[in-house]
Motif scaffolding. Sequence first.
Motif, PDB file in Angstrom:
ATOM      1  N   PHE A 105       0.841  -1.199   0.000  1.00  0.00           N
ATOM      2  CA  PHE A 105       0.000   0.000   0.000  1.00  0.00           C
ATOM      3  C   PHE A 105       0.875   1.248   0.000  1.00  0.00           C
ATOM      4  N   LYS A 106       1.859   1.266   0.890  1.00  0.00           N
ATOM      5  CA  LYS A 106       2.754   2.425   1.002  1.00  0.00           C
ATOM      6  C   LYS A 106       3.564   2.613  -0.280  1.00  0.00           C
ATOM      7  N   LEU A 107       4.146   1.543  -0.795  1.00  0.00           N
ATOM      8  CA  LEU A 107       4.952   1.641  -2.010  1.00  0.00           C
ATOM      9  C   LEU A 107       4.113   2.120  -3.201  1.00  0.00           C
ATOM     10  N   GLY A 108       2.900   1.619  -3.319  1.00  0.00           N
ATOM     11  CA  GLY A 108       2.026   2.016  -4.423  1.00  0.00           C
ATOM     12  C   GLY A 108       1.631   3.476  -4.371  1.00  0.00           C
ATOM     13  N   LYS A 109       1.552   4.039  -3.170  1.00  0.00           N
ATOM     14  CA  LYS A 109       1.217   5.468  -3.012  1.00  0.00           C
ATOM     15  C   LYS A 109       2.430   6.357  -3.252  1.00  0.00           C
ATOM     16  N   GLU A 110       3.615   5.871  -2.911  1.00  0.00           N
ATOM     17  CA  GLU A 110       4.820   6.698  -2.971  1.00  0.00           C
ATOM     18  C   GLU A 110       5.601   6.587  -4.279  1.00  0.00           C
ATOM     19  N   HIS A 111       5.402   5.505  -5.025  1.00  0.00           N
ATOM     20  CA  HIS A 111       6.209   5.269  -6.222  1.00  0.00           C
ATOM     21  C   HIS A 111       5.307   4.919  -7.402  1.00  0.00           C
ATOM     22  N   PRO A 112       5.286   5.750  -8.437  1.00  0.00           N
ATOM     23  CA  PRO A 112       4.408   5.474  -9.585  1.00  0.00           C
ATOM     24  C   PRO A 112       4.782   4.218 -10.360  1.00  0.00           C
ATOM     25  N   GLN A 113       5.979   3.668 -10.141  1.00  0.00           N
ATOM     26  CA  GLN A 113       6.378   2.448 -10.837  1.00  0.00           C
ATOM     27  C   GLN A 113       5.794   1.192 -10.191  1.00  0.00           C
ATOM     28  N   ILE A 114       5.240   1.325  -9.005  1.00  0.00           N
ATOM     29  CA  ILE A 114       4.670   0.195  -8.266  1.00  0.00           C
ATOM     30  C   ILE A 114       3.144   0.253  -8.371  1.00  0.00           C
ATOM     31  N   GLN A 144      -4.489  -5.514  -6.823  1.00  0.00           N
ATOM     32  CA  GLN A 144      -3.633  -4.406  -7.223  1.00  0.00           C
ATOM     33  C   GLN A 144      -4.033  -3.844  -8.575  1.00  0.00           C
ATOM     34  N   GLU A 145      -3.574  -2.638  -8.797  1.00  0.00           N
ATOM     35  CA  GLU A 145      -3.755  -1.956 -10.070  1.00  0.00           C
ATOM     36  C   GLU A 145      -3.188  -2.809 -11.204  1.00  0.00           C
ATOM     37  N   PHE A 146      -3.923  -2.864 -12.315  1.00  0.00           N
ATOM     38  CA  PHE A 146      -3.427  -3.540 -13.509  1.00  0.00           C
ATOM     39  C   PHE A 146      -2.760  -2.495 -14.383  1.00  0.00           C
ATOM     40  N   ILE A 147      -1.513  -2.749 -14.760  1.00  0.00           N
ATOM     41  CA  ILE A 147      -0.773  -1.843 -15.627  1.00  0.00           C
ATOM     42  C   ILE A 147      -0.548  -2.555 -16.951  1.00  0.00           C
ATOM     43  N   PRO A 181      15.117   2.905 -13.455  1.00  0.00           N
ATOM     44  CA  PRO A 181      13.866   3.529 -13.008  1.00  0.00           C
ATOM     45  C   PRO A 181      13.413   3.080 -11.618  1.00  0.00           C
ATOM     46  N   PHE A 182      13.926   1.948 -11.143  1.00  0.00           N
ATOM     47  CA  PHE A 182      13.502   1.406  -9.862  1.00  0.00           C
ATOM     48  C   PHE A 182      14.516   1.648  -8.745  1.00  0.00           C
ATOM     49  N   SER A 183      15.615   2.309  -9.066  1.00  0.00           N
ATOM     50  CA  SER A 183      16.679   2.465  -8.078  1.00  0.00           C
ATOM     51  C   SER A 183      16.224   3.211  -6.839  1.00  0.00           C
ATOM     52  N   ASN A 184      15.395   4.250  -7.004  1.00  0.00           N
ATOM     53  CA  ASN A 184      14.934   4.985  -5.815  1.00  0.00           C
ATOM     54  C   ASN A 184      14.037   4.128  -4.935  1.00  0.00           C
ATOM     55  N   ILE A 185      13.293   3.191  -5.531  1.00  0.00           N
ATOM     56  CA  ILE A 185      12.458   2.281  -4.747  1.00  0.00           C
ATOM     57  C   ILE A 185      13.348   1.323  -3.966  1.00  0.00           C
ATOM     58  N   LEU A 186      14.322   0.747  -4.653  1.00  0.00           N
ATOM     59  CA  LEU A 186      15.213  -0.217  -3.999  1.00  0.00           C
ATOM     60  C   LEU A 186      15.999   0.445  -2.867  1.00  0.00           C
TER      61      LEU A 186
END
Length: 133
Positions: free
Chosen positions: A68-77, A94-97, A123-128
Amino acid sequence: MIGYILRQRYKIVNKLGAGGFGETYLAEYPQDLPVSPKYKCVIKRLIRPPTPGLDTEQRFKKEAAILFKLGKEHPQIPELYDFFEENREFYLVQEFIEGHDLSNEIISGKPWSEADVIQLLQPFSNILLSFKH
């Protein structure tokens, strides 16, 4: 599970994949409202680990909170829309992309160059990096 309706809302229309932790399905919603077209979402059915004494419900809720938190904070999730237990099984919605499967990019036996891997992960480095151990 194709055709099955979960929570009187999510109709399973296709199986997307399976792994060690569960199965993933494409679903349409809401089945309980007369709207057209139906929206698409991804349903993940989690397999209960066979380990006795493991607090599966607590682990499931913790995973849902993280998603939930990751999906709100990161548009790639993908966003987490819902989570629930039904018939002693746990589900994440979850959202279907729209896109194509990463397995279409990876050819078995053909290693990627370092530059290709960096380009994929950039593109995912900030998430990791946001995960604290």
